[in-house]
Design a protein around this motif. Structure first.
Motif, PDB file in Angstrom:
ATOM      1  N   LYS A 134      49.935  26.017  53.644  1.00  0.00           N
ATOM      2  CA  LYS A 134      51.136  26.261  52.857  1.00  0.00           C
ATOM      3  C   LYS A 134      52.019  27.203  53.646  1.00  0.00           C
ATOM      4  O   LYS A 134      51.555  27.929  54.514  1.00  0.00           O
ATOM      5  CB  LYS A 134      50.769  26.883  51.508  1.00  0.00           C
ATOM      6  N   GLU A 135      53.282  27.182  53.340  1.00  0.00           N
ATOM      7  CA  GLU A 135      54.217  28.057  54.039  1.00  0.00           C
ATOM      8  C   GLU A 135      54.076  29.493  53.559  1.00  0.00           C
ATOM      9  O   GLU A 135      53.805  29.742  52.396  1.00  0.00           O
ATOM     10  CB  GLU A 135      55.650  27.587  53.796  1.00  0.00           C
ATOM     11  N   VAL A 136      54.243  30.412  54.495  1.00  0.00           N
ATOM     12  CA  VAL A 136      54.282  31.835  54.155  1.00  0.00           C
ATOM     13  C   VAL A 136      55.611  32.384  54.669  1.00  0.00           C
ATOM     14  O   VAL A 136      56.299  31.743  55.455  1.00  0.00           O
ATOM     15  CB  VAL A 136      53.084  32.614  54.758  1.00  0.00           C
ATOM     16  N   LEU A 137      55.935  33.560  54.242  1.00  0.00           N
ATOM     17  CA  LEU A 137      57.228  34.162  54.561  1.00  0.00           C
ATOM     18  C   LEU A 137      57.026  35.492  55.271  1.00  0.00           C
ATOM     19  O   LEU A 137      56.129  36.254  54.926  1.00  0.00           O
ATOM     20  CB  LEU A 137      57.991  34.391  53.237  1.00  0.00           C
ATOM     21  N   VAL A 138      57.877  35.772  56.263  1.00  0.00           N
ATOM     22  CA  VAL A 138      57.896  37.092  56.891  1.00  0.00           C
ATOM     23  C   VAL A 138      59.076  37.843  56.285  1.00  0.00           C
ATOM     24  O   VAL A 138      60.210  37.377  56.322  1.00  0.00           O
ATOM     25  CB  VAL A 138      58.050  36.989  58.425  1.00  0.00           C
ATOM     26  N   SER A 139      58.777  39.009  55.702  1.00  0.00           N
ATOM     27  CA  SER A 139      59.822  39.790  55.029  1.00  0.00           C
ATOM     28  C   SER A 139      60.674  40.560  56.037  1.00  0.00           C
ATOM     29  O   SER A 139      60.374  40.580  57.233  1.00  0.00           O
ATOM     30  CB  SER A 139      59.186  40.770  54.042  1.00  0.00           C
ATOM     31  N   LYS A 140      61.713  41.237  55.549  1.00  0.00           N
ATOM     32  CA  LYS A 140      62.584  42.049  56.404  1.00  0.00           C
ATOM     33  C   LYS A 140      61.792  43.123  57.142  1.00  0.00           C
ATOM     34  O   LYS A 140      62.110  43.491  58.267  1.00  0.00           O
ATOM     35  CB  LYS A 140      63.676  42.721  55.571  1.00  0.00           C
ATOM     36  N   ARG A 141      60.756  43.653  56.484  1.00  0.00           N
ATOM     37  CA  ARG A 141      59.935  44.713  57.081  1.00  0.00           C
ATOM     38  C   ARG A 141      58.905  44.172  58.065  1.00  0.00           C
ATOM     39  O   ARG A 141      58.181  44.927  58.691  1.00  0.00           O
ATOM     40  CB  ARG A 141      59.200  45.482  55.988  1.00  0.00           C
ATOM     41  N   GLY A 142      58.780  42.855  58.154  1.00  0.00           N
ATOM     42  CA  GLY A 142      57.806  42.260  59.055  1.00  0.00           C
ATOM     43  C   GLY A 142      56.484  41.950  58.383  1.00  0.00           C
ATOM     44  O   GLY A 142      55.526  41.541  59.035  1.00  0.00           O
ATOM     45  N   SER A 143      56.410  42.144  57.072  1.00  0.00           N
ATOM     46  CA  SER A 143      55.191  41.818  56.331  1.00  0.00           C
ATOM     47  C   SER A 143      55.103  40.307  56.139  1.00  0.00           C
ATOM     48  O   SER A 143      56.120  39.646  55.937  1.00  0.00           O
ATOM     49  CB  SER A 143      55.207  42.486  54.958  1.00  0.00           C
ATOM     50  N   VAL A 144      53.888  39.792  56.184  1.00  0.00           N
ATOM     51  CA  VAL A 144      53.678  38.375  55.915  1.00  0.00           C
ATOM     52  C   VAL A 144      53.357  38.232  54.437  1.00  0.00           C
ATOM     53  O   VAL A 144      52.444  38.866  53.923  1.00  0.00           O
ATOM     54  CB  VAL A 144      52.529  37.802  56.775  1.00  0.00           C
ATOM     55  N   VAL A 145      54.127  37.406  53.731  1.00  0.00           N
ATOM     56  CA  VAL A 145      53.947  37.212  52.302  1.00  0.00           C
ATOM     57  C   VAL A 145      53.187  35.908  52.080  1.00  0.00           C
ATOM     58  O   VAL A 145      53.665  34.837  52.423  1.00  0.00           O
ATOM     59  CB  VAL A 145      55.308  37.169  51.577  1.00  0.00           C
ATOM     60  N   ILE A 146      51.982  36.034  51.520  1.00  0.00           N
ATOM     61  CA  ILE A 146      51.130  34.880  51.255  1.00  0.00           C
ATOM     62  C   ILE A 146      51.209  34.562  49.762  1.00  0.00           C
ATOM     63  O   ILE A 146      51.072  35.459  48.938  1.00  0.00           O
ATOM     64  CB  ILE A 146      49.671  35.173  51.661  1.00  0.00           C
ATOM     65  N   PRO A 147      51.431  33.288  49.405  1.00  0.00           N
ATOM     66  CA  PRO A 147      51.548  32.933  47.990  1.00  0.00           C
ATOM     67  C   PRO A 147      50.319  33.359  47.178  1.00  0.00           C
ATOM     68  O   PRO A 147      49.189  33.284  47.653  1.00  0.00           O
ATOM     69  CB  PRO A 147      51.674  31.410  48.002  1.00  0.00           C
ATOM     70  N   LYS A 148      50.558  33.812  45.949  1.00  0.00           N
ATOM     71  CA  LYS A 148      49.491  34.270  45.066  1.00  0.00           C
ATOM     72  C   LYS A 148      48.427  33.197  44.872  1.00  0.00           C
ATOM     73  O   LYS A 148      47.240  33.499  44.824  1.00  0.00           O
ATOM     74  CB  LYS A 148      50.075  34.684  43.704  1.00  0.00           C
ATOM     75  N   SER A 149      48.849  31.929  44.785  1.00  0.00           N
ATOM     76  CA  SER A 149      47.877  30.842  44.589  1.00  0.00           C
ATOM     77  C   SER A 149      46.864  30.797  45.736  1.00  0.00           C
ATOM     78  O   SER A 149      45.676  30.555  45.515  1.00  0.00           O
ATOM     79  CB  SER A 149      48.587  29.502  44.454  1.00  0.00           C
ATOM     80  N   MET A 150      47.318  31.054  46.967  1.00  0.00           N
ATOM     81  CA  MET A 150      46.394  31.061  48.113  1.00  0.00           C
ATOM     82  C   MET A 150      45.456  32.263  48.047  1.00  0.00           C
ATOM     83  O   MET A 150      44.283  32.164  48.388  1.00  0.00           O
ATOM     84  CB  MET A 150      47.171  31.070  49.431  1.00  0.00           C
ATOM     85  N   ILE A 151      45.979  33.394  47.617  1.00  0.00           N
ATOM     86  CA  ILE A 151      45.171  34.607  47.486  1.00  0.00           C
ATOM     87  C   ILE A 151      44.055  34.365  46.466  1.00  0.00           C
ATOM     88  O   ILE A 151      42.888  34.660  46.711  1.00  0.00           O
ATOM     89  CB  ILE A 151      46.045  35.804  47.036  1.00  0.00           C
ATOM     90  N   ASP A 152      44.428  33.812  45.310  1.00  0.00           N
ATOM     91  CA  ASP A 152      43.454  33.539  44.246  1.00  0.00           C
ATOM     92  C   ASP A 152      42.420  32.498  44.676  1.00  0.00           C
ATOM     93  O   ASP A 152      41.230  32.656  44.405  1.00  0.00           O
ATOM     94  CB  ASP A 152      44.166  33.076  42.975  1.00  0.00           C
ATOM     95  N   GLU A 153      42.880  31.439  45.359  1.00  0.00           N
ATOM     96  CA  GLU A 153      41.980  30.374  45.830  1.00  0.00           C
ATOM     97  C   GLU A 153      40.860  30.920  46.702  1.00  0.00           C
ATOM     98  O   GLU A 153      39.733  30.463  46.635  1.00  0.00           O
ATOM     99  CB  GLU A 153      42.768  29.370  46.697  1.00  0.00           C
ATOM    100  N   ARG A 154      41.197  31.882  47.528  1.00  0.00           N
ATOM    101  CA  ARG A 154      40.240  32.394  48.503  1.00  0.00           C
ATOM    102  C   ARG A 154      39.502  33.644  48.038  1.00  0.00           C
ATOM    103  O   ARG A 154      38.674  34.188  48.743  1.00  0.00           O
ATOM    104  CB  ARG A 154      40.960  32.634  49.823  1.00  0.00           C
TER     105      ARG A 154
END
Length: 86
Positions: free
Chosen positions: A42-62
């Motif tokens: 799934k796609e993830v996002l890099v924020s302005k601060r350089g943090s990688v944002v992983i969707p909550k659904s992926m976090i919960d799945e794992r």
């Protein structure tokens, strides 16, 4: 082997077996490494601060939780996220 540009005997054997299966001279062998199940990437996002944002659904799945730590090693295809087990 040099004439067929194989660098190992395993490559030669694999190509020979593939040819036999395609010709119908031996039954097809299904291995565990063939096509993987549908791509679960799934796609993830890099924020302005350089943090990688992983969707909550992926976090919960794992089963990840707040405070989990990870290593991020480089791989041939990019990077990998590996949980640090305590």
């Amino acid at each position: 082997m040099k004439a067929f540009k194989f660098s190992t005997a395993a490559q030669s054997k694999t190509h020979h077996l593939d040819a036999l299966m395609k010709a119908g001279k031996t039954p097809e062998i299904k291995s565990g490494r063939g096509k993987a199940k549908a791509n679960s990437a799934k796609e993830v996002l890099v924020s302005k601060r350089g943090s990688v944002v992983i969707p909550k659904s992926m976090i919960d799945e794992r089963g990840f939780a707040e405070g989990n730590k990870f290593t991020v090693p480089k791989t041939k295809s990019g990077i990998s996220l590996k949980a640090i087990r305590k």
